[in-house]
Write an enzyme that holds these catalytic residues in place. Structure first.
Site, short mmCIF file in Angstrom:
data_model
loop_
_atom_site.label_atom_id
_atom_site.label_comp_id
_atom_site.label_asym_id
_atom_site.label_seq_id
_atom_site.Cartn_x
_atom_site.Cartn_y
_atom_site.Cartn_z
N TRP A 1 -3.79 4.05 -1.75
CA TRP A 1 -3.59 4.01 -3.19
C TRP A 1 -2.47 3.06 -3.58
O TRP A 1 -2.09 2.99 -4.74
CB TRP A 1 -3.27 5.41 -3.73
CG TRP A 1 -1.90 5.95 -3.33
CD1 TRP A 1 -1.23 5.74 -2.16
CD2 TRP A 1 -1.05 6.77 -4.13
NE1 TRP A 1 -0.02 6.38 -2.16
CE2 TRP A 1 0.12 7.03 -3.36
CE3 TRP A 1 -1.13 7.32 -5.41
CZ2 TRP A 1 1.18 7.80 -3.84
CZ3 TRP A 1 -0.08 8.10 -5.86
CH2 TRP A 1 1.05 8.34 -5.09
N ASP A 2 -1.95 2.29 -2.61
CA ASP A 2 -0.78 1.46 -2.87
C ASP A 2 -1.03 0.42 -3.94
O ASP A 2 -0.08 -0.10 -4.54
CB ASP A 2 -0.33 0.78 -1.56
CG ASP A 2 0.11 1.80 -0.53
OD1 ASP A 2 -0.76 2.57 -0.07
OD2 ASP A 2 1.30 1.86 -0.19
N GLU B 1 1.91 14.88 0.69
CA GLU B 1 1.41 14.72 2.06
C GLU B 1 2.00 15.70 3.07
O GLU B 1 1.42 15.88 4.15
CB GLU B 1 1.61 13.30 2.58
CG GLU B 1 0.78 12.27 1.86
CD GLU B 1 0.81 10.91 2.54
OE1 GLU B 1 -0.25 10.29 2.62
OE2 GLU B 1 1.89 10.48 2.98
N LYS C 1 7.67 15.43 1.09
CA LYS C 1 7.93 14.15 1.74
C LYS C 1 8.37 13.09 0.74
O LYS C 1 9.25 12.28 1.01
CB LYS C 1 6.65 13.69 2.45
CG LYS C 1 6.72 12.31 3.08
CD LYS C 1 5.38 11.93 3.69
CE LYS C 1 5.39 10.52 4.26
NZ LYS C 1 4.06 10.12 4.78
N GLN C 2 7.73 13.11 -0.44
CA GLN C 2 7.97 12.08 -1.44
C GLN C 2 7.65 12.65 -2.81
O GLN C 2 7.17 13.77 -2.95
CB GLN C 2 7.10 10.86 -1.16
CG GLN C 2 5.61 11.16 -1.15
CD GLN C 2 4.79 9.97 -0.69
OE1 GLN C 2 4.95 8.87 -1.18
NE2 GLN C 2 3.91 10.21 0.27
#
Length: 795
Positions: A351-352, A490, A610-611
């Site tokens: 998805w970057d 994630e 994680k983010q």
């Protein structure tokens, strides 16, 4: 360093793979890592060359299972060139493994797109050889690369042998945790020479995708040099001897052409490569052409920020343009998460693009359109994937490659424990929302109504349909729910002790689904009647379905707990983690999931991310947009709720992704938090300092790099593209208070924006285009082409 150079001035073997990634040269068609031409792949060096869209599939036996993976292929290495002193049996190669590196420096010239290197070797007998090299991968002609080598004997005289090669014996082995997997992607290697004998060639094919690859090299040597053809299996080798005199240089130029079976308008890759290498300009002309091509790119992508931050941003922009240049617009290629710089993530497309197209839309819209067309070509696969699980619409894969199938790995290795683990990240369905978001934002920036009403509308409609069909009615909540997915976080794949993976009502997923469905309805209602009729005929969309879409878009469930937005339903019931204890024990806990798994635990049990997940909403949408979305769903959203939510997750995120610092910096800057700079700085340093611990050597983090560019362009300015105009809502960030950039908006080339403390200057270039409406919180005005205005900002 200067504002246009990225430099290293010493030899540090442990840092070499990091430097090779950051010193990669590319042109959007192919790229080559910044490895020494005299070195093979080992624990220090990893020469790698990758072409956009060239993948191959292999099956490996791992942990008792046959596992299939598709990889971006490491192509034959065009760099090899090494030198040895000719002295009977005592001849010695001047390489780091056999000679001492006395002095070393390397300079990446960002303005010109060339890599310069200077290395002084000392052999066991004390003889000094200075090697100076200049390298380019042509931005002017995407099939060409070149290497100039200057050899100078400093305290001796004598004969040296130079060996130059095209090496097809390479494998994919650049990521240590993948080395249990098969990496032999090339077969049918052949070598030869052109009819006139002045060009050496090598061809091969990928083992399963059957893509032919051809390289051809032309050498420019001192007059009278005799060349020996010394090909070995899988390697095209040329050897020649040069006489060195102390203090005098001998120069060898190597000019290489690369073609693949994916290229258009050629009959045969080998013939094309041989002819192109034979007729290519001389090295000096290639350098001049390279400088001119990069000058044009920098003009279109102008971004000027002072001091060290500005240099890092320029390096980031350089890497983005090497991966996604105007040449990419001619290819069937997506946005590889790690660029064309290494083999991490196997070169897959995630998805970057959500972080990349926001920047490209306003500078290179033709590239954005091509990247969205890559997704459209795979729409049929996405529709089939949804049908395969009993749904409708388009379910795009979390990881993509050569075609539209799901490429997410089935197993992943935890290097800390050595165990291969089940991988459920394919449940990140929110990739579809990212594609839809890019469709909308591309249209807003470019005004490309044709694409928006055709391919864009088809993707948007099918992604929205998937979300509607994924929604399950819950009579107890009187709400629709989206069950069994993963969010951007994630870390969390399942509920503790659950037999099946997946989480319910991920807030980011549900809010973005609401936005996608709402924007799809708006588009359908605004389409010209003939085009709407065509879509209805092609997709079966009717008034009854439209009514149901409206209902779902107003009734999706958003979970809350403790006065904040829940990351997913039940997040607030998970255990709290002893953050201080784990930091004291391990220091760096960015990869907390690996630490806990190695301890026999699982991060699924804890309130730990994680983010950025929920906070990603603040990256995509302004506060007013979020308030509208929540209101549509019947919830209240205000600054107090958002402030509590930001604070809550800020304390529970390990930042195990380079995207996390970027999003947190963006969000904190927008809410005017003094600690925003801490996260902005982490985003800037993510790759240059390799903050994720060895990952940059496997390939740069393209989304994070592009995101830092957009942080200046859109985050600090509050820039939003709207029909007929631009909205701006600048926020102060003292550490980045001076900046200027130009952008391309709906046919206006070079709209100029410059910020200084307390002022914002806006200029529209002269043209025959319409006036642009500029909207700020305190004012709104029009700027006609050729006009400019200075705006005074409130503190």
């Amino acid at each position: 360093m200067t504002s246009w150079t990225w430099e290293y001035d010493e030899w540090v073997p442990a840092d070499e793979q990091l430097r090779e990634s950051l010193c990669t040269l590319g042109n959007g068609y192919f790229a080559t890592r910044g490895a020494f031409p005299e070195c093979d792949a080992d624990d220090i060096h990893y020469p790698g060359t990758y072409a956009a869209g060239v993948f191959n599939r292999l099956t490996s036996h791992v942990s008792g299972r046959d596992v299939e993976n598709e990889d971006m292929v490491n192509l034959p290495n065009w760099l090899p060139l090494r030198v040895r002193r000719v002295d009977g049996e005592n001849s010695t190669w001047f390489t780091p493994g056999t000679a001492r590196v006395v002095e070393h420096s390397q300079t990446l010239r960002l303005d010109a797109g060339v890599l310069e290197r200077r290395t002084r070797y000392e052999d066991p007998d004390g003889r000094l050889l200075l090697v100076r090299q200049t390298r380019l991968v042509s931005m002017e002609n995407p099939h060409l690369a070149a290497l100039r080598t200057e050899l100078t004997a400093e305290n001796w005289e004598g004969e040296v042998e130079v060996e130059a090669a095209l090496d097809g014996t390479v494998t994919n082995s650049g990521v240590a945790r993948y080395r249990d997997l098969d990496g032999r992607h090339l077969t049918a290697l052949r070598t030869g020479a052109g009819n006139s004998g002045d060009v050496a060639w090598l061809t091969c094919s990928t083992t399963n995708s059957d893509i032919e690859i051809a390289l051809a090299a032309r050498y420019a040597l001192p007059p009278g040099t005799q060349v020996e053809h010394a090909d070995t299996e899988g390697r095209s080798v040329r050897r020649f001897r040069l006489e060195l005199r102390s203090g005098h240089s001998q120069v060898v130029d190597k000019i290489v052409a690369l073609y693949t079976g994916h290229d258009r308008a050629i009959a045969d890759p080998r013939d094309a490569a041989v002819e192109h290498a034979r007729t290519a300009p001389a090295f000096d002309q290639l350098v001049a052409d390279q400088r001119a091509a990069w000058r044009d790119l920098w003009r279109r992508a102008e971004l000027d920020v002072p001091n060290k931050a500005g240099l890092i941003l320029r390096l980031h922009l350089f890497q983005v343009l090497q991966t996604l240049s105007p040449h990419t617009a001619e290819l069937d290629a997506g946005v590889p998460a790690r660029g064309l710089h290494g083999e991490a993530y196997r070169g897959h497309i995630f998805w970057d693009e959500l972080f990349v197209l926001r920047y490209l839309n306003l500078h290179f819209p033709e590239v954005s359109r091509a990247l969205l067309t890559y997704r459209h070509r795979r729409l049929e696969h996405a529709v089939a994937a949804a049908e395969a699980i009993g749904l409708a619409g388009a379910m795009y894969p979390w990881q993509s490659g050569s075609d539209g199938r799901e490429e997410t790995q089935q197993l992943h290795l935890n290097p800390r424990s050595g165990r291969w683990l089940e991988d459920h990240s394919h449940l990140q369905r929110h990739v579809g929302s990212a594609i839809a978001y890019n469709v909308i934002k591309y249209y807003e920036a470019s005004g490309d109504a044709h694409f928006h009403h055709t391919k864009g509308a088809e993707m948007l409609l099918q992604i929205a349909r998937f979300w509607v069909r994924s929604a399950t009615w819950d009579p107890e909540l009187s709400r629709y729910r989206i069950l069994g997915v993963m969010g951007p976080d994630e870390y969390h794949e399942a509920y503790p002790g659950a037999e099946r993976p997946g989480l319910d009502d991920n807030a980011y997923t549900n809010i973005t689904a609401t936005w996608v469905i709402t924007r799809a309805l708006e588009l359908l209602r605004n389409l010209p009647a003939p085009r709407r009729a065509e879509l209805a005929l092609h997709t079966g969309f009717d008034a009854e379905e439209e009514e149901h879409w409206e209902e779902v878009s107003r009734n999706l469930h958003i979970p809350f707990h403790s006065g904040v937005i829940s990351q997913f339903d039940g997040y607030g019931e998970l255990q709290e983690l002893d953050w201080d204890g784990y930091r004291a024990k391990y220091g760096d806990i960015r990869r907390l999931d690996r630490i806990l798994e190695a301890e026999g635990d699982t991060v699924d049990r804890y309130q730990a991310s994680k983010q950025a997940d929920v906070l990603m909403l603040g990256y995509l949408f302004s506060p007013s947009e979020l308030a509208e979305l929540f209101a549509r769903l019947g919830y209240t959203f205000d600054d107090a709720l958002w402030g509590r939510t930001v604070e809550y997750y800020l304390r529970r995120t390990s930042h195990g992704s380079t995207l996390s610092g970027l999003v947190h910096g963006w969000v904190l800057a927008r809410v005017r938090r003094t600690d925003a700079w801490t996260f902005v700085l982490e985003a800037l340093r993510g790759d240059i300092a390799d903050l994720q611990g060895g990952t940059t050597g496997e390939g740069i983090h393209l989304g994070a790099m592009a995101g830092t560019l957009d942080l200046v362009q859109s985050g600090l300015t509050g820039l939003e593209t709207r029909p007929g105009g631009l909205a701006l809502d600048p926020v102060p960030l003292p550490e980045l208070s001076h900046y200027r950039f130009s952008l391309r908006y709906q046919g206006h080339w070079g709209v100029h924006i410059q910020a200084s403390p307390g002022t914002l200057d806006i200029a529209v270039p002269a043209s025959d285009r319409f006036p642009i409406t500029i909207t700020l919180p305190q004012d709104s005005f029009e700027l006609a082409p050729g006009e400019s205005r200075r705006v005074l900002l409130d503190d």
